[in-house]
Design an enzyme around this catalytic site. Structure first.
Site, mmCIF file in Angstrom:
data_model
loop_
_atom_site.group_PDB
_atom_site.id
_atom_site.type_symbol
_atom_site.label_atom_id
_atom_site.label_comp_id
_atom_site.label_asym_id
_atom_site.label_seq_id
_atom_site.Cartn_x
_atom_site.Cartn_y
_atom_site.Cartn_z
ATOM 1 N N GLU A 40 5.059 11.777 -8.322
ATOM 2 C CA GLU A 40 4.277 10.518 -8.345
ATOM 3 C C GLU A 40 4.997 9.460 -9.181
ATOM 4 O O GLU A 40 4.991 8.278 -8.844
ATOM 5 C CB GLU A 40 2.869 10.751 -8.894
ATOM 6 C CG GLU A 40 1.967 11.556 -7.974
ATOM 7 C CD GLU A 40 1.956 11.059 -6.542
ATOM 8 O OE1 GLU A 40 1.727 9.854 -6.315
ATOM 9 O OE2 GLU A 40 2.182 11.873 -5.624
ATOM 10 N N TRP B 148 7.267 7.904 -6.958
ATOM 11 C CA TRP B 148 6.698 6.815 -6.136
ATOM 12 C C TRP B 148 6.691 5.500 -6.921
ATOM 13 O O TRP B 148 6.898 4.422 -6.378
ATOM 14 C CB TRP B 148 5.273 7.166 -5.683
ATOM 15 C CG TRP B 148 5.264 8.014 -4.443
ATOM 16 C CD1 TRP B 148 5.155 9.369 -4.393
ATOM 17 C CD2 TRP B 148 5.385 7.562 -3.079
ATOM 18 N NE1 TRP B 148 5.202 9.780 -3.078
ATOM 19 C CE2 TRP B 148 5.338 8.707 -2.252
ATOM 20 C CE3 TRP B 148 5.526 6.310 -2.478
ATOM 21 C CZ2 TRP B 148 5.428 8.629 -0.866
ATOM 22 C CZ3 TRP B 148 5.612 6.228 -1.092
ATOM 23 C CH2 TRP B 148 5.561 7.387 -0.305
ATOM 24 N N TRP C 160 -5.951 -10.082 12.868
ATOM 25 C CA TRP C 160 -7.023 -9.723 11.932
ATOM 26 C C TRP C 160 -8.342 -10.302 12.429
ATOM 27 O O TRP C 160 -8.360 -11.278 13.177
ATOM 28 C CB TRP C 160 -6.710 -10.253 10.541
ATOM 29 C CG TRP C 160 -5.416 -9.734 9.960
ATOM 30 C CD1 TRP C 160 -4.286 -10.460 9.730
ATOM 31 C CD2 TRP C 160 -5.121 -8.396 9.559
ATOM 32 N NE1 TRP C 160 -3.312 -9.641 9.201
ATOM 33 C CE2 TRP C 160 -3.787 -8.369 9.081
ATOM 34 C CE3 TRP C 160 -5.846 -7.193 9.540
ATOM 35 C CZ2 TRP C 160 -3.174 -7.213 8.601
ATOM 36 C CZ3 TRP C 160 -5.217 -6.048 9.055
ATOM 37 C CH2 TRP C 160 -3.908 -6.061 8.597
ATOM 38 N N ASN D 175 -6.846 7.620 -6.922
ATOM 39 C CA ASN D 175 -5.863 7.316 -5.866
ATOM 40 C C ASN D 175 -6.356 7.677 -4.467
ATOM 41 O O ASN D 175 -6.174 6.911 -3.519
ATOM 42 C CB ASN D 175 -4.546 8.035 -6.156
ATOM 43 C CG ASN D 175 -3.515 7.758 -5.081
ATOM 44 O OD1 ASN D 175 -3.141 6.619 -4.862
ATOM 45 N ND2 ASN D 175 -3.087 8.793 -4.353
ATOM 46 N N TRP E 153 -4.601 -6.901 4.605
ATOM 47 C CA TRP E 153 -4.330 -6.131 3.382
ATOM 48 C C TRP E 153 -4.132 -7.045 2.184
ATOM 49 O O TRP E 153 -4.430 -6.677 1.047
ATOM 50 C CB TRP E 153 -3.110 -5.215 3.569
ATOM 51 C CG TRP E 153 -1.835 -5.939 3.934
ATOM 52 C CD1 TRP E 153 -1.395 -6.227 5.183
ATOM 53 C CD2 TRP E 153 -0.850 -6.462 3.026
ATOM 54 N NE1 TRP E 153 -0.196 -6.899 5.114
ATOM 55 C CE2 TRP E 153 0.171 -7.044 3.812
ATOM 56 C CE3 TRP E 153 -0.719 -6.479 1.638
ATOM 57 C CZ2 TRP E 153 1.301 -7.659 3.250
ATOM 58 C CZ3 TRP E 153 0.400 -7.089 1.080
ATOM 59 C CH2 TRP E 153 1.394 -7.667 1.875
ATOM 60 N N TRP F 108 -0.801 -1.035 -0.756
ATOM 61 C CA TRP F 108 -1.503 -1.775 0.302
ATOM 62 C C TRP F 108 -0.707 -1.789 1.592
ATOM 63 O O TRP F 108 -1.276 -1.617 2.680
ATOM 64 C CB TRP F 108 -1.859 -3.192 -0.173
ATOM 65 C CG TRP F 108 -3.144 -3.137 -0.951
ATOM 66 C CD1 TRP F 108 -3.272 -3.077 -2.311
ATOM 67 C CD2 TRP F 108 -4.460 -3.025 -0.410
ATOM 68 N NE1 TRP F 108 -4.597 -2.953 -2.647
ATOM 69 C CE2 TRP F 108 -5.354 -2.928 -1.508
ATOM 70 C CE3 TRP F 108 -4.990 -3.003 0.876
ATOM 71 C CZ2 TRP F 108 -6.738 -2.808 -1.341
ATOM 72 C CZ3 TRP F 108 -6.374 -2.889 1.045
ATOM 73 C CH2 TRP F 108 -7.226 -2.790 -0.052
HETATM 74 C C1 LIG Z 1 -4.130 0.509 -2.046
HETATM 75 C C2 LIG Z 1 -3.479 1.043 -3.308
HETATM 76 C C3 LIG Z 1 -3.214 0.203 -4.378
HETATM 77 C C4 LIG Z 1 -2.606 0.687 -5.530
HETATM 78 N N1 LIG Z 1 -2.365 -0.174 -6.573
HETATM 79 C C5 LIG Z 1 -1.748 0.285 -7.688
HETATM 80 C C6 LIG Z 1 -1.464 -0.596 -8.765
HETATM 81 O O1 LIG Z 1 -1.733 -1.807 -8.720
HETATM 82 N N2 LIG Z 1 -0.876 -0.068 -9.880
HETATM 83 C C7 LIG Z 1 -0.525 1.265 -9.977
HETATM 84 O O2 LIG Z 1 0.005 1.687 -11.004
HETATM 85 N N3 LIG Z 1 -0.757 2.102 -8.943
HETATM 86 C C8 LIG Z 1 -1.357 1.672 -7.820
HETATM 87 N N4 LIG Z 1 -1.616 2.541 -6.802
HETATM 88 C C9 LIG Z 1 -1.096 3.920 -6.888
HETATM 89 C C10 LIG Z 1 -2.039 4.971 -7.516
HETATM 90 O O3 LIG Z 1 -3.307 4.897 -6.920
HETATM 91 C C11 LIG Z 1 -2.182 4.820 -9.018
HETATM 92 O O4 LIG Z 1 -0.911 4.759 -9.632
HETATM 93 C C12 LIG Z 1 -2.935 5.990 -9.651
HETATM 94 O O5 LIG Z 1 -4.195 6.161 -9.051
HETATM 95 C C13 LIG Z 1 -3.115 5.747 -11.137
HETATM 96 O O6 LIG Z 1 -3.843 6.763 -11.726
HETATM 97 P P1 LIG Z 1 -3.134 7.819 -12.680
HETATM 98 O O7 LIG Z 1 -2.379 7.125 -13.740
HETATM 99 O O8 LIG Z 1 -4.167 8.806 -13.117
HETATM 100 O O9 LIG Z 1 -2.108 8.496 -11.683
HETATM 101 P P2 LIG Z 1 -1.389 9.930 -11.702
HETATM 102 O O10 LIG Z 1 -1.826 10.647 -10.483
HETATM 103 O O11 LIG Z 1 -1.591 10.625 -13.001
HETATM 104 O O12 LIG Z 1 0.133 9.544 -11.475
HETATM 105 C C14 LIG Z 1 1.054 9.365 -12.562
HETATM 106 C C15 LIG Z 1 1.695 8.003 -12.466
HETATM 107 O O13 LIG Z 1 2.511 7.899 -11.318
HETATM 108 C C16 LIG Z 1 2.454 6.576 -10.796
HETATM 109 N N5 LIG Z 1 1.933 6.643 -9.436
HETATM 110 C C17 LIG Z 1 1.077 7.551 -8.920
HETATM 111 N N6 LIG Z 1 0.872 7.318 -7.601
HETATM 112 C C18 LIG Z 1 1.610 6.238 -7.292
HETATM 113 C C19 LIG Z 1 1.822 5.510 -6.098
HETATM 114 N N7 LIG Z 1 1.242 5.870 -4.937
HETATM 115 N N8 LIG Z 1 2.633 4.428 -6.122
HETATM 116 C C20 LIG Z 1 3.255 4.066 -7.267
HETATM 117 N N9 LIG Z 1 3.095 4.730 -8.430
HETATM 118 C C21 LIG Z 1 2.286 5.796 -8.447
HETATM 119 C C22 LIG Z 1 1.540 5.776 -11.700
HETATM 120 O O14 LIG Z 1 2.330 5.105 -12.646
HETATM 121 C C23 LIG Z 1 0.708 6.861 -12.352
HETATM 122 O O15 LIG Z 1 0.227 6.519 -13.613
HETATM 123 C C24 LIG Z 1 -2.240 2.065 -5.620
HETATM 124 C C25 LIG Z 1 -2.514 2.911 -4.542
HETATM 125 C C26 LIG Z 1 -3.129 2.409 -3.398
HETATM 126 C C27 LIG Z 1 -3.411 3.346 -2.252
#
Ligand SMILES: Cc1cc2nc3c(=O)[nH]c(=O)nc-3n(C[C@H](O)[C@H](O)[C@H](O)COP(=O)(O)OP(=O)(O)OC[C@H]3O[C@@H](n4cnc5c(N)ncnc54)[C@H](O)[C@@H]3O)c2cc1C
Length: 494
Positions: free
Chosen positions: A280, A283, A311, A348, A366, A389
Site C-alpha cells: 500500500e 501505491w 455524465w 479505503n 469523478w 478517483w
Molecule cells: C476515491 C479514493 C480517494 C482517495 N483519496 C486519498 C487521499 O486523498 N489521500 C490518501 O492518502 N489516500 C487516499 N486514498 C487511498 C486510501 O483510501 C487511503 O490512503 C487509506 O484509506 C488511508 O487509511 P490508512 O492510513 O489507514 O491506510 P493503510 O491501509 O494503513 O495504508 C497505509 C498507507 O498507504 C498509503 N495508501 C494506502 N492505500 C493507498 C492508495 N490506494 N493510494 C495511495 N496511497 C495509499 C497511505 O499513505 C496509507 O496511509 C483514496 C482512495 C480512493 C478509492
C-alpha cells in the site's frame, strides 16, 4: 546549544515535512554544523486550484502547534509567516543573517513550478539552496520502464521498486537546537486563520492527534497488528489499517521511518506478513510517480477518451447533495459519507464503494467527488486522491475497467456481513436484522415495522435505482467506446 547571535543561519523551509526526526533538510544543516532556523510560510494561493481544504487546514493548525511546542522544548523556534513565499524567504533570510535555504521536495504540479522558480531566484540573490528527498521513498524520476518511460501499471512499477527497499535506519530527531537570534519577526499561529468556524471540527479533534508524537504512537500501535493487516484491511468495522495517511501527507512521519520500523519489527520483515501493507505504501509511491509525470490528471482523465464521457446532467445537483450528506438510501455508502463528515477519514474499501456509486450508477463526474474528498478528508492528498478517483472512475492508470461496476449491496454483504459498520454510522438502521441491513428497501414491511423504520421518513429510499443506474452507465460506456460523437457534458460543480 549556544551560538553567537549574529552568526550566519540556514533557513529550513518546512512545508509538508512537519517533523524533526528523519528530516533531511534539517539533518543536512546540522551535519554541516550550520545554525538552522525553522520557518513555515502559509501561502495557500500558491497551491491553487488545490489550496488545502477545510479538514486539511484544521489538521495543519494542530500539527504546527505540536511542532512549535517540540521546537521550543529543544531550544529552537518555529518562525511563522504568511504571504508570497519568495518574498517571505528573502525577508526572513535578511532578518536572520541566513546564507542558505534548505527544503524537502513536494510533487504537486503547482509546487514543483513554484519551488524551481524560488530556487533560481534565491540562488540569483546569492543564497545557497538545496532541496532534498523526504516525502517519498523513490523520486518520480528514479524509476522508469525499460523504454525509459514513466510507469502506468502498478504491478510493473512495484516489481521494480520493491527490491530496492532497504529498511535503512532513519535519522533520529536532534536532541537540542541552537538558540534562535532574538527578535525574529513571527506571526502567532492563530493569525494564519486555519481553524474552521463550523462545529464539525470537534469530531476531528476526538478522532486524531496531529503532530509527530501522534504519528509515532499510531505507528507503534500498528506494528503490533501489522501481521493481521492482510486479513483485516478490507473490513470497515474493524480497526485493521494504520490510519497513518494524514500523518504521512503532512510529513509528520516519513515513509522511510515506516519502512524501517516494519523491517525491524514486523514478523518476516518487509516481505513477511506485513507485505500487503508495504504494498500500500507502494501505491502511495505510484500515486506520486503518476502525478509528477502526468501533472494534468487532478483535473483531466489520464485516459483521454473519458474527456467526452456523457455524465448525467438532469438531477445531478440533487444526487450530488444526497451523496455528500450521506442520504442516498444505500446504507454502506451513507455510512462511509457520514464517517467522512464526522471524522475526516473513510475506510479505503468504502472509499472505493462510494466513488463507484458516484461515477457509475449516479453517472456524476469523478472530479466532483474528488473535490468533496479534498475538502473533507484529513488525509486529502493530490497524488493519492487523483489516483483513487481516476481508478474508481475507470479512466486512470491501471484503473478498474469502467464496465466493472461495484454493487454496494453485495460489497456490504461481503465486507460488513453483520452490518456493524452501517449500524455505527447510520444509527436509524441499528435495529434492522443483518439480512436487510444493506438493502432496507427489500425488507418485508413487518421487518421494517419491528425495526421502527419507515423508509422515506426515518431513512431515505434509494435516490438511484441500482439496476437501472448500472444499465445506463454501461450504455454510456458503450457510446464512449464506440467513439460516437458525444458532447463533453461535465456539469460545473467546482
Ligand atoms: C476515491 C479514493 C480517494 C482517495 N483519496 C486519498 C487521499 O486523498 N489521500 C490518501 O492518502 N489516500 C487516499 N486514498 C487511498 C486510501 O483510501 C487511503 O490512503 C487509506 O484509506 C488511508 O487509511 P490508512 O492510513 O489507514 O491506510 P493503510 O491501509 O494503513 O495504508 C497505509 C498507507 O498507504 C498509503 N495508501 C494506502 N492505500 C493507498 C492508495 N490506494 N493510494 C495511495 N496511497 C495509499 C497511505 O499513505 C496509507 O496511509 C483514496 C482512495 C480512493 C478509492
Amino acid at each position: 546549544m549556544r551560538t553567537p547571535t549574529d552568526s550566519p543561519t540556514t533557513l529550513i523551509w518546512l512545508r509538508r515535512d512537519l517533523r524533526l526526526a528523519d528530516n533531511p533538510a534539517l539533518a543536512l544543516a546540522l551535519a554541516h554544523g550550520e545554525r538552522p532556523l525553522v520557518l513555515y510560510i502559509h501561502a495557500p494561493e500558491e497551491e491553487a486550484p488545490w489550496a488545502p481544504g477545510a479538514a486539511s487546514r484544521w489538521w495543519l493548525h494542530q500539527s504546527l502547534a505540536s511542532l512549535e511546542q517540540r521546537l521550543r522544548a529543544l531550544g529552537g523556534q518555529l518562525i511563522l509567516a504568511a504571504g508570497d513565499s519568495l518574498a517571505m524567504l528573502r525577508a526572513t533570510a535578511k532578518a536572520t543573517n541566513a546564507t542558505a535555504v534548505y527544503w524537502n521536495r513536494l510533487y504537486d504540479p503547482a509546487l514543483v513550478a513554484r519551488d524551481s522558480r524560488i530556487k533560481q531566484a534565491l540562488r540569483g540573490g546569492g543564497l545557497r539552496c538545496e532541496s532534498l528527498k523526504a516525502q517519498v521513498l523513490f523520486e518520480p524520476w528514479e524509476l522508469a520502464t525499460g523504454a525509459g518511460q514513466p510507469y502506468r501499471v502498478f504491478s510493473a512499477f512495484w516489481r521494480k521498486a520493491a527490491p530496492r527497499l532497504d529498511g535503512a535506519p532513519p535519522q533520529p530527531s536532534p536532541i537540542a537546537l541552537p538558540a534562535p537570534p532574538p527578535g525574529i519577526p513571527s506571526l502567532p499561529l492563530a493569525a494564519l486563520g486555519l481553524l474552521p468556524r463550523h462545529p464539525w471540527a470537534a469530531g476531528l479533534g476526538q478522532a486524531w492527534h496531529p503532530g509527530e508524537p501522534g504519528a509515532q504512537a499510531l505507528l507503534d500501535a500498528f506494528l503490533g497488528n501489522a501481521e493481521h493487516y492482510g486479513e483485516q484491511r478490507d473490513l470497515p468495522a474493524v480497526s485493521g489499517t494504520s490510519r497513518l495517511a494524514p500523518h504521512l501527507h503532512f510529513g509528520e512521519i516519513s515513509p522511510r521511518q515506516v519502512i524501517a520500523a516494519l523491517a525491524a519489527e514486523a514478523p518476516g520483515g518487509l516481505t513477511g506478513a506485513a507485505e500487503p501493507f508495504v504494498r500500500e505504501l507502494g501505491w502511495r509511491e505510484f500515486a506520486h510517480h503518476l502525478l509528477y509525470h502526468y501533472p494534468y490528471t487532478p483535473q483531466e482523465p489520464l485516459d483521454p477518451r473519458f474527456a467526452a464521457f456523457p455524465w448525467r446532467t438532469d438531477g445531478a445537483e440533487a444526487l450530488l447533495a444526497a451523496w455528500q450528506a450521506g442520504r442516498t438510501g444505500i446504507p454502506l455508502v451513507d455510512a462511509g459519507m457520514r464517517e467522512l463528515w464526522q471524522t475526516g477519514w473513510m475506510h479505503n474499501r468504502v472509499r472505493m464503494v462510494v466513488a463507484a456509486l458516484l461515477t457509475k450508477q449516479m453517472r456524476l463526474p469523478w472530479q466532483a467527488g474528488a473535490r468533496w474528498f479534498w475538502d473533507t478528508l484529513v488525509d486529502a492528498d493530490l497524488a493519492a486522491n487523483t489516483l483513487g478517483w481516476q481508478w474508481s472512475a475507470g479512466c486512470g492508470a491501471d484503473a478498474a475497467p469502467y464496465f466493472r461496476i461495484f454493487n454496494p449491496v453485495r460489497q456490504g454483504e461481503r465486507f460488513d456481513p453483520q452490518g456493524d459498520y452501517v449500524r455505527r454510522w447510520c444509527p436509524e438502521l441499528a435495529a434492522l436484522p443483518a439480512p436487510w441491513i444493506h438493502s432496507p428497501w427489500a425488507a418485508p414491511d413487518a421487518t421494517l415495522h419491528r425495526a421502527g423504520l419507515r423508509l422515506g421518513r426515518d431513512y431515505p429510499a434509494p435516490v438511484v435505482d441500482l439496476v437501472q443506474g448500472r444499465a445506463e452507465a454501461l450504455a454510456a460506456w458503450e457510446q464512449l467506446k464506440g467513439g460516437s460523437p458525444v458532447q463533453a457534458t461535465r456539469p460545473a460543480f467546482d
